[in-house]
Design a protein around this motif. Structure first.
Motif, PDB file in Angstrom:
ATOM      1  N   LYS A  19       0.827  -1.205   0.000  1.00 21.75           N
ATOM      2  CA  LYS A  19       0.000   0.000   0.000  1.00 21.75           C
ATOM      3  C   LYS A  19       0.867   1.263   0.000  1.00 21.75           C
ATOM      4  O   LYS A  19       0.571   2.227  -0.691  1.00 21.75           O
ATOM      5  N   VAL A  20       1.930   1.242   0.800  1.00 21.31           N
ATOM      6  CA  VAL A  20       2.832   2.397   0.858  1.00 21.31           C
ATOM      7  C   VAL A  20       3.478   2.615  -0.508  1.00 21.31           C
ATOM      8  O   VAL A  20       3.542   3.745  -1.007  1.00 21.31           O
ATOM      9  N   GLU A  21       3.967   1.543  -1.109  1.00 25.84           N
ATOM     10  CA  GLU A  21       4.606   1.662  -2.420  1.00 25.84           C
ATOM     11  C   GLU A  21       3.608   2.127  -3.479  1.00 25.84           C
ATOM     12  O   GLU A  21       3.943   2.935  -4.342  1.00 25.84           O
ATOM     13  N   GLU A  22       2.385   1.632  -3.383  1.00 28.47           N
ATOM     14  CA  GLU A  22       1.349   2.029  -4.339  1.00 28.47           C
ATOM     15  C   GLU A  22       1.056   3.521  -4.221  1.00 28.47           C
ATOM     16  O   GLU A  22       0.947   4.232  -5.234  1.00 28.47           O
ATOM     17  N   LEU A  23       0.956   4.016  -2.997  1.00 26.34           N
ATOM     18  CA  LEU A  23       0.707   5.434  -2.767  1.00 26.34           C
ATOM     19  C   LEU A  23       1.848   6.286  -3.325  1.00 26.34           C
ATOM     20  O   LEU A  23       1.618   7.268  -4.030  1.00 26.34           O
ATOM     21  N   ALA A  24       3.069   5.907  -3.024  1.00 25.47           N
ATOM     22  CA  ALA A  24       4.234   6.671  -3.499  1.00 25.47           C
ATOM     23  C   ALA A  24       4.309   6.653  -5.027  1.00 25.47           C
ATOM     24  O   ALA A  24       4.606   7.675  -5.658  1.00 25.47           O
ATOM     25  N   LYS A  25       4.029   5.505  -5.627  1.00 24.23           N
ATOM     26  CA  LYS A  25       4.064   5.392  -7.090  1.00 24.23           C
ATOM     27  C   LYS A  25       3.010   6.304  -7.713  1.00 24.23           C
ATOM     28  O   LYS A  25       3.275   7.006  -8.689  1.00 24.23           O
ATOM     29  N   GLU A  26       1.843   6.293  -7.123  1.00 24.80           N
ATOM     30  CA  GLU A  26       0.747   7.118  -7.626  1.00 24.80           C
ATOM     31  C   GLU A  26       1.107   8.608  -7.562  1.00 24.80           C
ATOM     32  O   GLU A  26       0.895   9.356  -8.519  1.00 24.80           O
ATOM     33  N   LEU A  27       1.687   9.028  -6.438  1.00 22.85           N
ATOM     34  CA  LEU A  27       2.062  10.433  -6.285  1.00 22.85           C
ATOM     35  C   LEU A  27       3.206  10.803  -7.228  1.00 22.85           C
ATOM     36  O   LEU A  27       3.250  11.917  -7.755  1.00 22.85           O
ATOM     37  N   THR A  28       4.122   9.881  -7.450  1.00 23.27           N
ATOM     38  CA  THR A  28       5.235  10.127  -8.367  1.00 23.27           C
ATOM     39  C   THR A  28       4.713  10.263  -9.793  1.00 23.27           C
ATOM     40  O   THR A  28       5.131  11.149 -10.531  1.00 23.27           O
ATOM     41  N   GLU A  29       3.796   9.375 -10.172  1.00 19.82           N
ATOM     42  CA  GLU A  29       3.234   9.416 -11.528  1.00 19.82           C
ATOM     43  C   GLU A  29       2.463  10.710 -11.782  1.00 19.82           C
ATOM     44  O   GLU A  29       2.463  11.231 -12.889  1.00 19.82           O
ATOM     45  N   LYS A  30       1.809  11.208 -10.757  1.00 20.55           N
ATOM     46  CA  LYS A  30       1.045  12.453 -10.909  1.00 20.55           C
ATOM     47  C   LYS A  30       1.958  13.676 -10.898  1.00 20.55           C
ATOM     48  O   LYS A  30       1.494  14.790 -11.083  1.00 20.55           O
ATOM     49  N   GLY A  31       3.231  13.450 -10.638  1.00 25.51           N
ATOM     50  CA  GLY A  31       4.181  14.557 -10.633  1.00 25.51           C
ATOM     51  C   GLY A  31       4.158  15.367  -9.353  1.00 25.51           C
ATOM     52  O   GLY A  31       4.702  16.467  -9.292  1.00 25.51           O
ATOM     53  N   GLU A  32       3.533  14.830  -8.318  1.00 25.73           N
ATOM     54  CA  GLU A  32       3.451  15.548  -7.055  1.00 25.73           C
ATOM     55  C   GLU A  32       4.714  15.388  -6.218  1.00 25.73           C
ATOM     56  O   GLU A  32       4.889  16.071  -5.217  1.00 25.73           O
ATOM     57  N   MET A  33       5.575  14.459  -6.624  1.00 30.16           N
ATOM     58  CA  MET A  33       6.870  14.301  -5.961  1.00 30.16           C
ATOM     59  C   MET A  33       7.811  13.572  -6.897  1.00 30.16           C
ATOM     60  O   MET A  33       7.386  12.879  -7.810  1.00 30.16           O
ATOM     61  N   SER A  34       9.107  13.746  -6.652  1.00 32.34           N
ATOM     62  CA  SER A  34      10.109  13.089  -7.487  1.00 32.34           C
ATOM     63  C   SER A  34      10.243  11.624  -7.070  1.00 32.34           C
ATOM     64  O   SER A  34       9.725  11.210  -6.034  1.00 32.34           O
ATOM     65  N   GLU A  35      10.960  10.867  -7.881  1.00 33.61           N
ATOM     66  CA  GLU A  35      11.175   9.443  -7.570  1.00 33.61           C
ATOM     67  C   GLU A  35      11.959   9.307  -6.265  1.00 33.61           C
ATOM     68  O   GLU A  35      11.664   8.441  -5.448  1.00 33.61           O
ATOM     69  N   LYS A  36      12.937  10.195  -6.092  1.00 29.73           N
ATOM     70  CA  LYS A  36      13.738  10.166  -4.857  1.00 29.73           C
ATOM     71  C   LYS A  36      12.854  10.450  -3.647  1.00 29.73           C
ATOM     72  O   LYS A  36      12.945   9.766  -2.616  1.00 29.73           O
ATOM     73  N   GLU A  37      11.994  11.455  -3.760  1.00 30.63           N
ATOM     74  CA  GLU A  37      11.079  11.773  -2.663  1.00 30.63           C
ATOM     75  C   GLU A  37      10.129  10.601  -2.399  1.00 30.63           C
ATOM     76  O   GLU A  37       9.798  10.307  -1.252  1.00 30.63           O
ATOM     77  N   GLY A  38       9.724   9.919  -3.452  1.00 31.57           N
ATOM     78  CA  GLY A  38       8.856   8.757  -3.318  1.00 31.57           C
ATOM     79  C   GLY A  38       9.527   7.651  -2.536  1.00 31.57           C
ATOM     80  O   GLY A  38       8.917   7.043  -1.642  1.00 31.57           O
ATOM     81  N   LYS A  39      10.791   7.384  -2.851  1.00 26.78           N
ATOM     82  CA  LYS A  39      11.532   6.349  -2.124  1.00 26.78           C
ATOM     83  C   LYS A  39      11.710   6.736  -0.659  1.00 26.78           C
ATOM     84  O   LYS A  39      11.598   5.896   0.229  1.00 26.78           O
ATOM     85  N   GLU A  40      12.003   8.010  -0.426  1.00 28.91           N
ATOM     86  CA  GLU A  40      12.166   8.485   0.957  1.00 28.91           C
ATOM     87  C   GLU A  40      10.858   8.354   1.724  1.00 28.91           C
ATOM     88  O   GLU A  40      10.847   7.968   2.888  1.00 28.91           O
ATOM     89  N   LEU A  41       9.752   8.681   1.046  1.00 25.11           N
ATOM     90  CA  LEU A  41       8.436   8.557   1.670  1.00 25.11           C
ATOM     91  C   LEU A  41       8.150   7.101   2.022  1.00 25.11           C
ATOM     92  O   LEU A  41       7.676   6.804   3.122  1.00 25.11           O
ATOM     93  N   ILE A  42       8.459   6.202   1.109  1.00 23.13           N
ATOM     94  CA  ILE A  42       8.243   4.769   1.358  1.00 23.13           C
ATOM     95  C   ILE A  42       9.028   4.323   2.594  1.00 23.13           C
ATOM     96  O   ILE A  42       8.480   3.691   3.499  1.00 23.13           O
TER      97      ILE A  42
END
Length: 100
Positions: free
Chosen positions: A22-45
């Protein structure tokens, strides 16, 4: 935006129930929408997984404490009490056998 998302998730009661998927899915979704970078997504996860695990541990400790309190108030026999009774019964049975 990321801080708002973190605060929303971290303050929610569902943090302890969040799974890695679920965490990875949320981060992926936010990254795809451009609301955060891939690096920020990994940090969020990473951050959410750590906090989710801690929340699970905290919840487990609280539940165990509550269960112990409730059982204590019910005045039920514990393992130690039952073990003592079993030993006493064994001694009485042996004594009865010897007396017969």
């Amino acid at each position: 935006m990321i801080n708002l998302i973190k605060k929303t998730i971290l303050t929610g009661a569902g943090l302890a129930a969040m799974t890695k998927d679920k965490v990875e899915e949320l981060a992926k979704e936010l990254t795809e929408k451009g609301e955060m970078s891939e690096k920020e997504g990994k940090e969020l996860i990473d951050e959410l997984l750590k906090k989710s695990e801690q929340a699970r541990k905290d919840l487990e400790i609280k539940v165990e404490s509550i269960v112990e309190k409730v059982l204590g108030k019910m005045n039920l026999a514990g393992k130690e009490d039952i073990s003592k009774l079993e030993k006493r019964l064994d001694r009485l049975e042996k004594k009865e056998t010897l007396d017969s």
